[in-house]
Design an enzyme around this catalytic site. Sequence first.
Site, short mmCIF file in Angstrom:
data_model
loop_
_atom_site.label_atom_id
_atom_site.label_comp_id
_atom_site.label_asym_id
_atom_site.label_seq_id
_atom_site.Cartn_x
_atom_site.Cartn_y
_atom_site.Cartn_z
CG ASP A 44 24.21 52.14 -12.80
OD1 ASP A 44 24.06 51.60 -11.67
OD2 ASP A 44 23.30 52.74 -13.37
N GLY A 81 20.13 56.85 -14.14
CA GLY A 81 20.52 58.10 -13.48
C GLY A 81 19.46 59.16 -13.52
CG ASP A 121 11.82 50.50 -12.59
OD1 ASP A 121 12.61 51.00 -13.41
OD2 ASP A 121 11.95 50.61 -11.35
CB CYS A 140 -11.09 50.63 -13.44
SG CYS A 140 -9.71 49.57 -12.98
CB CYS A 195 -13.04 49.17 -10.67
SG CYS A 195 -11.90 50.24 -9.76
ZN LIG Z 1 -9.87 49.52 -10.63
#
Ligand SMILES: [Zn+2]
Lengths: 489, 409
Positions: B156, B227, B277, B315, B320
């Site tokens: 593009d 964009g 992303d 986590c 973790c």
């Molecule tokens: Zn972690």
Amino acid sequence: MTEALSASKLADLPPEMLDFTLLKPAGALVPRLGRLSIPGRRTLLTPDFLGNTSRGAIPHISQDNFGKTGLDGVYIALEDFIEKHPQKTPPIFKLDTPDPLRRFTALPKDTIFVLGARRQPPIPSANANTNSEIGILTSVGFQVISSEYYAAAARKLQPDIVVGLADIPFGQPTVGLKRKDKMSDRTETWTRDIIAKRSTIDKSEPRFNIFAPILPIAKEVQSWYLEHLLDDMVDKISGVAIYDSHLLDELPEELQHLPRLSFDNPSSPHELLRQVGLGMDLFTVPFVTDATDAGIALDFTFPVPQKTNGTERRSLGMDMWKSEHTESVTPLTDGCKCYACSKHHRAYIQHLLSAKEMLGWVLIQFHNHEILDAFFAGVRNSIDKGTFEQDVATFEAFYEPKLPEKTGQGPRVRGYQFKAQDHGKSTKRNPKAYKSLQVPLNAFHGQQPNPNPDVRDVIDDDALVGLVGMEHVDPTEQLEGLKIEDDRS
Amino acid sequence: MAPVSMPSALRYELLAKCSVTKARAATLHLPHGPVPLPIFMPVATQASLKGLTPEQLEEAGCRLCLNNTYHLGLKPGQATLDAIGGAHKFQSWPHNILTADADVSFQMVSLLKLAKVTEEGVRFLSPHDGTPMLLTPEHSISLQNSIGSDIIMQLDDVIATTSPDLARMTEAMERSVRWLDRCIKAHKYPERQNLFCIIQGGLDLDLRRRCTAEMVARDTPGIAIGGLSGGEAKDAYCKVVDTCTGLLPEKKPRYVMGVGYPEDLVVSVALGADMFDCVWPTRTARFGNAITARGVLNLRNAAYAEDFSPIEEGCQCVCCRSLDEGGLGITRAYIYHVTAKETAGAHLLTIHNVQYQLNLMKQVRQAIIDDRYPTFLKDFFAKLYDDKSKYPQWAVDALKGVGVDLLVD
Ligand SMILES: [Zn+2]
Ligand SMILES: [Zn+2]
């Protein structure tokens, strides 16, 4: 000695006691086979090597991948953990848990931990040793620690094995006789000290095993120390750390049964074999990570491969920067069992290096550790079969005497990686990465990396920022303050 | 323009729609396996993600990652990719790959003196070595065909959204449509690689609408909004996403390129976007930055030197999780100890950050399926900021526009 006998002997020992059994009776100056066991830890069959850590990690290898190195034990330097000393208590001493060093570094429960004061190899410290202190180098600069501090640290950190402090003026090309006497005296004092401090540890607390240093000076010059070692200390130590492998020749009979850790850093597999041949048991092998950093995949086996073609001497390693690998989908070494060779191929690894992707060094590091692991397995097998001497001769004839020179750029310099010898050179080892060239227009695709080696190694935007080690120190400055002569005490 | 029927190598399976916002939960069936939508895609620019092995990326739960077309074109180069049989084999990645040029375009935008866009393509000096290069839509597609990525992106014409030059913006938008036609024509394997168009038009909503209509008419398997993430104001960004998704067919995945801050993700999902992303979560790990539900922690700060808690409590990443939970029990203090000194420290933090982003999207998806996304959004912001007065205005406004008032409990 039979398996069953040694197992029952092991069961009678206090929990942390180290047992070293010589599997093949050996006299002086011959290769030997041993088994080093510590309850709850992996068994080391010797000769073998320890992983050489940096700040608690095998360089490039995150802890979740540690198992892929195949290591049974690691060497850890106290100087990697105490940069806050003496202004503040280093954080690791505030970790309130059993086995704090292991928990902090997140290495496996069954890995053997060997603690020493200095990294291997040690960088000469600007602070000279004194009667009560040795000079070290932390990530923020030169520092000293006392024998007392060292013993307290060992007690707190609970490694399996602690190598006693040695008074060695690293970096000093020649050492006078007077200084040598002092080395011997101080080392004896410090060895007595750590033994005494350990004996005060309550029976209910974990007790480390002590390896006594053997100094890199002639036997006669350290004879007092050695005699006293035999007289009063031999039953309190579990091994020796040898700074000069030539001294194996003169090691007193009464120390023969102890495991021997080499601090005489080998520069090549040939050198490893030479030391094994003299009866060395354990090594840290700094050249493994050096090769990895240089992008060199080690490529040797012991004994040498059966089928061979050609008469040219083989290289001990493969420079993975070379563009000849760009389309090769073969493993680094055929038949290698390492993670890199079972999952990836040369083309990818070459690409990763040339793109300066950190994974390139990760994969080579797995491979290089596996090569060493297989090498030592081959060495033990050869000793067992009684063919060691001729296998070494064949090895020496088969391979080049030295590791290949590095051609590519290493990874960005990490903490500690500057060397004292770099003194006077620019401390920015990796040059800046931008270059503008006026060259003919190429179509975009199908274009291969620029063959000009000057620009081949330059790197994308990512590399312009990124890892810097030692940010609070200017190595040049430090090294300018380096004083070798230390007879001030 | 008459719709052109185009083969597709994906199936978009809609699972649930939020009854309040425009958020959607789906499964996207791709050639290398299904992936959950909404999704965050880690960026492995040069076929490698910041020192992690593909297996570590897989263990963090990733099934779709990004490679950069332009970087792979330079290294290892198309000839090598052809010889080896594509990027999956090249990097031993058994899951999906999306290739994009987009962030190159942004590099060009930022180095505009070095780039010149003509109808033929983009001429620029390689940031690797300064070599002059020409990139055309045909080159880009040919290269992506060699790479063999599951999702390929059109080339593009991107200019900074902040450009005041409406004529140039219009030209870029219209050229992007013409380049899409060239890409469609050049695409050799539509039955196994999904070409996504990229909607351009800067911050001008009329241009965006016109572009969307043109792109939708080309009937590509998926649609990207490009964009953005070029430094525009966040409210303007939200208006563009909201406007475009309002005009897009329901049964196709919608990818907003280059977006990855956690608050951007959850708001963009509410505005009807599915795929994202960004290099930030992984690039920032190297500087000691840990992404957590309570914000980004810089673990190089001395405050963490003696902090023996995990990077983020609860986590589920391998760093973790405690030893009892089969993890490593890595502490903030250890990250402080190694960051910027050993690359292993960066690898550990990268694992955590990838896991954080993927887990965030997993929670988003479940909330949509359970039809409690508005509550999720409120909880998310309440955790990230200790006071409602600190909520970013753009997020409050954008979410109000889709029926969620963050300031009301
Ligand atoms: Zn972690
Ligand atoms: Zn290998």
